[in-house]
Structures are given as structure tokens and as C-alpha cells.
Motif scaffolding. Structure first.
Motif, PDB file in Angstrom:
ATOM      1  N   MET A  41       0.847  -1.191   0.000  1.00 38.51           N
ATOM      2  CA  MET A  41       0.000   0.000   0.000  1.00 38.51           C
ATOM      3  C   MET A  41       0.880   1.237   0.000  1.00 38.51           C
ATOM      4  O   MET A  41       1.859   1.321   0.740  1.00 38.51           O
ATOM      5  N   GLY A  42       0.509   2.199  -0.806  1.00 39.21           N
ATOM      6  CA  GLY A  42       1.257   3.441  -0.861  1.00 39.21           C
ATOM      7  C   GLY A  42       0.516   4.575  -0.174  1.00 39.21           C
ATOM      8  O   GLY A  42      -0.679   4.506   0.056  1.00 39.21           O
ATOM      9  N   ALA A  43       1.242   5.620   0.173  1.00 32.36           N
ATOM     10  CA  ALA A  43       0.655   6.824   0.757  1.00 32.36           C
ATOM     11  C   ALA A  43       1.714   7.911   0.733  1.00 32.36           C
ATOM     12  O   ALA A  43       2.908   7.628   0.882  1.00 32.36           O
ATOM     13  N   PHE A  44       1.279   9.141   0.563  1.00 27.92           N
ATOM     14  CA  PHE A  44       2.215  10.259   0.526  1.00 27.92           C
ATOM     15  C   PHE A  44       3.019  10.330   1.820  1.00 27.92           C
ATOM     16  O   PHE A  44       4.237  10.505   1.808  1.00 27.92           O
ATOM     17  N   GLY A  45       2.334  10.173   2.953  1.00 29.88           N
ATOM     18  CA  GLY A  45       3.012  10.219   4.246  1.00 29.88           C
ATOM     19  C   GLY A  45       3.986   9.076   4.430  1.00 29.88           C
ATOM     20  O   GLY A  45       5.036   9.227   5.055  1.00 29.88           O
ATOM     21  N   LYS A  48       7.226   9.877   2.709  1.00 27.37           N
ATOM     22  CA  LYS A  48       8.044  10.832   3.463  1.00 27.37           C
ATOM     23  C   LYS A  48       8.865  10.114   4.543  1.00 27.37           C
ATOM     24  O   LYS A  48      10.023  10.464   4.785  1.00 27.37           O
ATOM     25  N   ILE A  49       8.269   9.113   5.177  1.00 27.95           N
ATOM     26  CA  ILE A  49       8.994   8.352   6.197  1.00 27.95           C
ATOM     27  C   ILE A  49      10.107   7.533   5.546  1.00 27.95           C
ATOM     28  O   ILE A  49      11.213   7.429   6.073  1.00 27.95           O
ATOM     29  N   ALA A  50       9.798   6.950   4.390  1.00 28.47           N
ATOM     30  CA  ALA A  50      10.797   6.126   3.691  1.00 28.47           C
ATOM     31  C   ALA A  50      12.021   6.931   3.288  1.00 28.47           C
ATOM     32  O   ALA A  50      13.117   6.368   3.145  1.00 28.47           O
ATOM     33  N   LYS A  51      11.876   8.237   3.132  1.00 24.92           N
ATOM     34  CA  LYS A  51      13.008   9.069   2.740  1.00 24.92           C
ATOM     35  C   LYS A  51      14.040   9.193   3.861  1.00 24.92           C
ATOM     36  O   LYS A  51      15.246   9.243   3.602  1.00 24.92           O
TER      37      LYS A  51
END
Length: 317
Positions: A41-45, A48-51
Motif C-alpha cells: 500500500m502506498g501513501a504520501f506520508g 516521506k517516512i521512507a526518505k
């Protein structure tokens, strides 16, 4: 779609998912041992954490049962684990693993389930989140949060992190203004809007907004009630609930769930020694909503929307 009272119409709205991942990001920045799993599952938030923590955001693919077992294994090493996915997928495909791997061992795993009730209504029963509360209420050691706005969902994430045992946080896809802010005390996990001099509308999550709209309509008819927001469904704060309905003459419970898939049974247990003019419960009955059950249509049909709640209360009175 969700009608707001005048008090909230001009407020800035916040996406529930953004608020959730902002709270998770804050925790993961301060706790280098915390991990986030997702079933593709993807999500914008989430991005951001994965970065800032790419090695601690793990996409396990569409393998929900393995994901819960992996979460348990990581938790046994002393990590706090967040698990993110669509409610109907991560709960029901992996219910045995949630029971045996997480709850029996009482491990610090926080399930972030998106798609409460009919948030994915147009996708049919494969995506509806209308029975999950009933399924997880039965599991010892499981805590269940059902926030009604972005502020309370942020609180739920941070509170679940402190509990250090299995937690389930229900996350809607809605974009709504905040009901709460730092002036509210959410620590008792149940809040009241107004006073119970007439009656009480008891609800949780997204349908709190239906209750508030119904309350505004009833007040124009000189019918007074409070709206009780159950933030933590399990364990339910019976003492606080009873204090909020102390002067109530009637009770109206609104839940966006199947008849046996929600929280009304626990409410009725809490109220079992009280006498009222009536206790009415409105939900989707003991059935599946087949086909494309769009939320606005279903709420109107099953009388969960604010206008229907107000009209039903008036008719019962």
C-alpha cells in the motif's frame, strides 16, 4: 458529502492519513528501533517516512499473514512495529496471525487500518470495513481506537506507542476539520459535545459528524442532547460514559458497521442498569452491502446521516 454544522464549515480540513503518518514519522525519528510494514500500500506520508528511514519501511507485498508474523518477530526483538494497509485486507486475511502472533504474546504492534466503514464503499464488500471492530473486540490484549478527526488520530498513534501491546487504529480517508485541539483532554478516551439534559447520541469515528449535525437540527426544534464521541472503543471507559449520560432520558447509538460488527453491544452493557425512554441503535443491519455501496447513499438508506438521525429521534419522542 459529510454535512458540517456552521461551527466547522469555514475551518481548514486535514486528511486523516496525513495526520496519521505525521504522528508515526515523529515517533520513528525519535525511536530508531521502530519499524513500519505495509502490504504493498502506498501513501504520501509513507513516502516521506521512507526518505529518512528507508531501511525501516518494509513493503512485504500482498502477503498479509506473513506481514503480521513478521511484525510479531520484529516486536519480539524489542522493536515497536507499525503495520499499514486497508482494513478489510490486513484484518481479515490475517486474523489468525493477529490472534496468535500478536495478541496471545501481547506484543507492541500497532495496526493502522485505512478504510473505515464505507470509506471504500464503491469497491464493494472486498473493501468495506464494517465488521472489523466486532472481530477484534473479541481478542484479549487488543486495544481499539476509532478517531473522529486528525487531532484525535494523532493522539491515538502516540498513545498506542506508549501502551506497548497490540493496538488497532481505524483510519478514514476523509478530509475534515479538526474537532479537537490542545485545549481538550483526550486522556479518558471519550468526549462529550454538549450536555445530556435531554438525551444522548452515542457514536464513534466518522459518524460523530452525523451526530453533531443531528444535534444542531434537534436544537432548532428545542430538543436538547449531547453527542458522545467514543475515541477508544476497547477497553471502553464505562465510568466516563455513565457520567456523560447521567441526565439522559433517551439514547441513540449510531455506528457505521454491520449489526454485530461494531461497538453498540459494549455500550448496552455499560448502560444495562439504567432506564431510558428508549435506546435505539442504527447500523447496516445483519447483512452485506453488495455492489457499489457509496457512503452517502448507504447512510441515507440506513439512516446514519444527520438529517435521518434527527428525524428518527423526533419520531421516537
Amino acid at each position: 458529502m459529510i454535512k458540517l454544522t456552521e461551527k466547522y464549515q469555514n475551518k481548514n480540513s486535514v486528511d486523516f492519513r496525513d495526520a496519521t503518518f505525521d504522528a508515526v514519522a515523529e515517533i520513528m525519528k525519535n525511536d530508531s528501533e521502530s519499524v513500519l510494514l505495509t502490504n504493498d500500500m502506498g501513501a504520501f506520508g509513507l513516502d516521506k517516512i521512507a526518505k529518512f528511514a528507508p531501511e525501516r519501511v518494509i513493503n512485504v507485498g500482498i502477503t498479509e499473514q506473513n506481514m503480521m508474523s513478521l511484525a510479531a518477530g520484529l516486536a519480539m526483538t524489542g522493536r515497536t512495529v507499525f503495520v499499514y494497509g486497508i482494513i478489510s485486507h490486513i484484518i481479515f486475511r490475517s486474523l489468525e496471525q493477529i490472534k496468535l502472533d500478536l495478541c496471545v504474546q501481547n506484543l507492541p504492534v500497532i495496526i493502522l487500518g485505512v478504510g473505515t466503514g464505507l470509506a471504500y464503499g464503491q469497491d464493494g464488500p472486498t473493501h468495506h470495513g464494517t465488521e472489523d471492530i466486532g472481530a477484534l473486540r473479541s481478542l484479549p490484549n487488543m486495544t481499539i481506537f476509532n478517531p473522529s478527526d486528525a487531532f484525535s488520530i494523532s493522539y491515538a498513534v502516540k498513545n498506542a506507542y506508549k501502551i506497548k501491546s497490540p493496538c488497532y487504529i481505524r483510519m478514514d480517508k476523509a478530509v475534515l476539520p479538526d474537532l479537537y485541539d490542545n485545549t481538550y483532554d483526550l486522556s479518558e478516551n471519550i468526549l462529550s459535545h454538549g450536555e445530556s439534559k435531554g438525551g444522548s447520541i452515542i457514536t464513534s469515528g466518522i459518524t460523530v459528524w452525523s451526530g453533531l449535525y443531528a444535534q444542531s437540527l434537534l436544537s432548532k426544534k428545542n430538543i436538547h442532547c449531547n453527542v458522545i464521541d467514543i475515541l477508544k472503543i476497547k477497553p471502553l471507559n464505562h465510568e466516563k460514559l455513565l457520567s456523560f449520560i447521567n441526565h439522559s432520558e433517551w439514547i441513540y447509538i449510531v455506528e457505521e458497521s454491520a449489526q454485530n460488527g461494531g461497538f453498540s453491544a459494549d455500550i448496552c452493557i455499560a448502560l444495562r442498569n439504567k432506564t431510558f425512554k428508549f435506546i435505539e441503535i442504527v447500523n447496516f443491519k445483519d447483512q452485506y452491502l453488495l455492489g457499489s455501496a457509496e457512503r452517502q447513499w448507504a447512510w441515507k438508506k440506513y439512516k446514519l446521516d444527520g438529517e435521518s438521525v434527527a428525524n428518527e429521534v423526533l419520531s421516537l419522542l
